[in-house]
Design a protein around this motif. Structure first.
Motif, PDB file in Angstrom:
ATOM      1  N   GLU A 212     -38.333 -64.846  52.129  1.00  0.00           N
ATOM      2  CA  GLU A 212     -39.635 -65.308  51.633  1.00  0.00           C
ATOM      3  C   GLU A 212     -40.448 -64.107  51.149  1.00  0.00           C
ATOM      4  N   HIS A 213     -40.636 -64.045  49.847  1.00  0.00           N
ATOM      5  CA  HIS A 213     -41.422 -62.971  49.255  1.00  0.00           C
ATOM      6  C   HIS A 213     -42.855 -63.448  49.018  1.00  0.00           C
ATOM      7  N   VAL A 214     -43.658 -62.657  48.354  1.00  0.00           N
ATOM      8  CA  VAL A 214     -45.087 -62.942  48.193  1.00  0.00           C
ATOM      9  C   VAL A 214     -45.336 -63.352  46.746  1.00  0.00           C
ATOM     10  N   PHE A 215     -45.859 -64.563  46.557  1.00  0.00           N
ATOM     11  CA  PHE A 215     -46.068 -65.127  45.228  1.00  0.00           C
ATOM     12  C   PHE A 215     -47.556 -65.295  44.936  1.00  0.00           C
ATOM     13  N   ALA A 216     -48.027 -64.618  43.909  1.00  0.00           N
ATOM     14  CA  ALA A 216     -49.368 -64.871  43.386  1.00  0.00           C
ATOM     15  C   ALA A 216     -49.307 -66.073  42.450  1.00  0.00           C
ATOM     16  N   ASP A 217     -50.474 -66.623  42.128  1.00  0.00           N
ATOM     17  CA  ASP A 217     -50.527 -67.716  41.166  1.00  0.00           C
ATOM     18  C   ASP A 217     -50.025 -67.234  39.807  1.00  0.00           C
ATOM     19  N   ARG A 218     -49.519 -68.169  39.038  1.00  0.00           N
ATOM     20  CA  ARG A 218     -49.137 -67.856  37.652  1.00  0.00           C
ATOM     21  C   ARG A 218     -50.390 -67.453  36.884  1.00  0.00           C
ATOM     22  N   PRO A 219     -50.346 -66.385  36.096  1.00  0.00           N
ATOM     23  CA  PRO A 219     -51.522 -66.011  35.305  1.00  0.00           C
ATOM     24  C   PRO A 219     -51.887 -67.107  34.315  1.00  0.00           C
ATOM     25  N   PRO A 220     -53.163 -67.201  33.961  1.00  0.00           N
ATOM     26  CA  PRO A 220     -53.569 -68.194  32.959  1.00  0.00           C
ATOM     27  C   PRO A 220     -52.865 -67.947  31.624  1.00  0.00           C
ATOM     28  N   ARG A 221     -52.914 -68.957  30.771  1.00  0.00           N
ATOM     29  CA  ARG A 221     -52.344 -68.811  29.431  1.00  0.00           C
ATOM     30  C   ARG A 221     -53.045 -67.674  28.689  1.00  0.00           C
ATOM     31  N   ARG A 222     -52.338 -67.121  27.742  1.00  0.00           N
ATOM     32  CA  ARG A 222     -52.884 -66.031  26.938  1.00  0.00           C
ATOM     33  C   ARG A 222     -54.229 -66.431  26.324  1.00  0.00           C
ATOM     34  N   GLY A 223     -55.223 -65.582  26.504  1.00  0.00           N
ATOM     35  CA  GLY A 223     -56.546 -65.825  25.950  1.00  0.00           C
ATOM     36  C   GLY A 223     -57.515 -66.520  26.884  1.00  0.00           C
ATOM     37  N   GLU A 224     -57.009 -67.057  28.011  1.00  0.00           N
ATOM     38  CA  GLU A 224     -57.902 -67.711  28.974  1.00  0.00           C
ATOM     39  C   GLU A 224     -58.479 -66.679  29.941  1.00  0.00           C
ATOM     40  N   PRO A 225     -59.624 -66.971  30.597  1.00  0.00           N
ATOM     41  CA  PRO A 225     -60.261 -66.006  31.499  1.00  0.00           C
ATOM     42  C   PRO A 225     -59.334 -65.597  32.645  1.00  0.00           C
ATOM     43  N   LEU A 226     -59.404 -64.311  33.007  1.00  0.00           N
ATOM     44  CA  LEU A 226     -58.511 -63.764  34.027  1.00  0.00           C
ATOM     45  C   LEU A 226     -59.217 -63.364  35.313  1.00  0.00           C
ATOM     46  N   ASP A 227     -60.538 -63.354  35.335  1.00  0.00           N
ATOM     47  CA  ASP A 227     -61.259 -62.774  36.469  1.00  0.00           C
ATOM     48  C   ASP A 227     -60.888 -63.416  37.802  1.00  0.00           C
ATOM     49  N   ASP A 228     -60.861 -64.738  37.872  1.00  0.00           N
ATOM     50  CA  ASP A 228     -60.539 -65.410  39.130  1.00  0.00           C
ATOM     51  C   ASP A 228     -59.106 -65.104  39.553  1.00  0.00           C
ATOM     52  N   TRP A 229     -58.178 -65.118  38.586  1.00  0.00           N
ATOM     53  CA  TRP A 229     -56.780 -64.813  38.906  1.00  0.00           C
ATOM     54  C   TRP A 229     -56.637 -63.386  39.415  1.00  0.00           C
ATOM     55  N   LYS A 230     -57.314 -62.446  38.751  1.00  0.00           N
ATOM     56  CA  LYS A 230     -57.221 -61.047  39.172  1.00  0.00           C
ATOM     57  C   LYS A 230     -57.775 -60.865  40.584  1.00  0.00           C
ATOM     58  N   ALA A 231     -58.864 -61.538  40.885  1.00  0.00           N
ATOM     59  CA  ALA A 231     -59.467 -61.405  42.219  1.00  0.00           C
ATOM     60  C   ALA A 231     -58.548 -61.963  43.300  1.00  0.00           C
ATOM     61  N   SER A 232     -57.982 -63.142  43.069  1.00  0.00           N
ATOM     62  CA  SER A 232     -57.109 -63.749  44.089  1.00  0.00           C
ATOM     63  C   SER A 232     -55.803 -62.978  44.222  1.00  0.00           C
ATOM     64  N   THR A 233     -55.289 -62.469  43.116  1.00  0.00           N
ATOM     65  CA  THR A 233     -54.049 -61.693  43.153  1.00  0.00           C
ATOM     66  C   THR A 233     -54.252 -60.375  43.897  1.00  0.00           C
ATOM     67  N   THR A 234     -55.374 -59.738  43.648  1.00  0.00           N
ATOM     68  CA  THR A 234     -55.686 -58.494  44.354  1.00  0.00           C
ATOM     69  C   THR A 234     -55.803 -58.737  45.853  1.00  0.00           C
ATOM     70  N   ALA A 235     -56.514 -59.790  46.235  1.00  0.00           N
ATOM     71  CA  ALA A 235     -56.683 -60.091  47.661  1.00  0.00           C
ATOM     72  C   ALA A 235     -55.342 -60.359  48.326  1.00  0.00           C
ATOM     73  N   LEU A 236     -54.469 -61.101  47.653  1.00  0.00           N
ATOM     74  CA  LEU A 236     -53.153 -61.406  48.217  1.00  0.00           C
ATOM     75  C   LEU A 236     -52.312 -60.143  48.338  1.00  0.00           C
ATOM     76  N   PHE A 237     -52.341 -59.300  47.322  1.00  0.00           N
ATOM     77  CA  PHE A 237     -51.547 -58.071  47.367  1.00  0.00           C
ATOM     78  C   PHE A 237     -52.029 -57.173  48.503  1.00  0.00           C
ATOM     79  N   GLU A 238     -53.332 -57.010  48.621  1.00  0.00           N
ATOM     80  CA  GLU A 238     -53.876 -56.124  49.655  1.00  0.00           C
ATOM     81  C   GLU A 238     -53.558 -56.629  51.053  1.00  0.00           C
ATOM     82  N   GLN A 239     -53.438 -57.942  51.189  1.00  0.00           N
ATOM     83  CA  GLN A 239     -53.074 -58.522  52.487  1.00  0.00           C
ATOM     84  C   GLN A 239     -51.665 -58.114  52.907  1.00  0.00           C
TER      85      GLN A 239
END
Length: 427
Positions: free
Chosen positions: A173-200
């Motif tokens: 079992e590895h660590v899976f972040a959410d799939r990034p949004p489609r190209r051109g869609e906002p990334l801020d929420d994805w970046k924040a959740s991905t960072t939090a998961l990675f740091e954990q």
């Protein structure tokens, strides 16, 4: 032909297919250029190959330069083990790959297939951290990915939406972040959740493993270069390695030579390449890494890279791969892909707004119709064949990755068949 099909149905397993209730198959009689000659119910038909035989036959079929490379190598030897021996085809291919690889990647490990190259890359990452005395056993990746059908690549393929969910209880079992949004869609929420998961999990992460910019068999999802940059920054900040799976995206398929470096300006620590490497002639892949990673692997308790395929650096495969790379450069693959991409964008544009189509997207020499519902694969395949085109849909996608040498007529035939087949079956 009836006997052939009967034996095939009764005894031969096809990819992702039932043995007891097999899907229809079409005998291929020959292939040349961008065309396949099929037997269809006793009739010989010629169709345009929209799939490049699962994305590898980028020059088409019966390519004189590649045929000649294979014949020439046969006169010398077809195979010899790579353990304790070497040969000119491997050295020459290695030279070409080092020259083409992103700057700083100059150590080459040859593997049997794309899936095996990901296995090797993950083992490299584990061994590199073992040399430091660290117990980093997890990989960090994103949902929606696909990295191959063997066990380690399956473990970093989407565990729920991917093709391997039934093996979930057997895989690490590895660590899976959410799939990034489609190209051109906002990334801020994805970046924040991905960072939090990675740091954990930062102290456990050996490497980040991703298909840069385009997720292939996981859904033909195109995401923003900034997401690639963010994943790379997380890896660098926390001492993890960065593995780019460019088996589908490498060698100009998305436009630039490498998707990660060309679109996002990011050089990985380990690069996996395959599929198009030999122009579709033989199975071969390569794992390309840096001197620093190689030294760390060699400093691990094993004191060596612990992997050695029987057919590693097969001379026939290496010879035809070098010929294929020469063709790509001499013909100007970037221009070929740009032209095909423009034609795909124009040809698929009438599907925008079609009641059965949720999205139309292209990137490089890739064109996708995403439907609202799962594709009726057998019927859409047959409807496309009626229109002179071979496609292989999956999930809710009817897509094409045509050979780079496809003409304007070829691409127009492909796009019209895709739209026509979708309209006939799902319209």
């Amino acid at each position: 032909m009836t006997d052939l099909l009967t034996f095939d149905r009764d005894h031969l397993w096809h990819p992702y297919s039932s043995m007891t209730a097999p899907s229809p198959v079409y005998p291929v009689l020959s292939a040349s250029g961008t065309r396949l000659r099929l037997d269809r119910d006793g009739r010989e038909v010629e169709v345009v190959d929209a799939m490049s035989s699962w994305w590898c036959a980028i020059h088409g079929y019966a390519v004189p330069e590649l045929d000649a490379a294979v014949r020439k190598q046969l006169d010398a030897m077809s195979h010899v083990m790579f353990g304790g021996l070497t040969h000119e085809p491997a050295v020459e291919l290695g030279r070409r790959l080092v020259r083409l690889a992103p700057e700083g990647l100059d150590k080459v490990f040859f593997a049997d297939s794309g899936s095996v190259s990901v296995e090797v890359a993950m083992k490299m990452a584990w061994q590199a951290h073992a040399a430091d005395g660290l117990t980093r056993t997890k990989m960090f990746t994103i949902r929606g990915g696909y990295h191959g059908d063997t066990f380690s690549p399956m473990s970093v393929t989407d565990p729920e939406g991917g093709m391997h969910s039934m093996y979930g209880g057997l895989l690490i079992e590895h660590v899976f972040a959410d799939r990034p949004p489609r190209r051109g869609e906002p990334l801020d929420d994805w970046k924040a959740s991905t960072t939090a998961l990675f740091e954990q999990h930062a102290d456990e992460i050996a490497a980040v493993v991703v298909e840069p910019l385009l997720q292939g068999a996981g859904g033909m999802h195109v995401y923003d270069p900034e997401a690639v940059q963010h994943l790379a920054a997380l890896a660098r900040a926390h001492g993890a390695l960065l593995i780019f799976d460019e088996i589908a995206t490498g060698f100009w398929r998305t436009g630039p030579l490498w998707a990660g470096t060309g679109h996002a300006g990011v050089t990985p620590d380990i690069l996996c390449v395959g599929k198009a490497l030999t122009g579709g002639y033989l199975t071969l892949a390569a794992v390309i890494t840096s001197a620093e990673v190689a030294a760390r692997v060699d400093a691990s308790p094993a004191r060596a890279m612990m992997h050695g395929p029987t057919f590693m650096a097969n001379p026939l495969a290496c010879a035809v791969a070098s010929a294929s790379l020469d063709l790509l450069e001499s013909r100007g693959a970037a221009d070929d892909v740009r032209i095909v991409g423009d034609l795909l964008r124009t040809g698929l544009s009438p599907a925008v707004g079609h009641r059965a189509v949720a999205d139309v997207r292209t990137i490089g020499a890739v064109g996708v119709l995403e439907l609202w519902e799962p594709v009726d694969v057998a019927r859409v395949t047959a409807a496309a064949l009626d229109r002179g085109v071979w496609v292989r849909p999956f999930r809710n996608l009817v897509y094409t990755m045509p050979p780079y040498v496809s003409t304007a007529e070829d691409v127009a035939t492909i796009t019209a068949a895709m739209i026509g087949a979708v309209d006939e079956v799902h319209g």
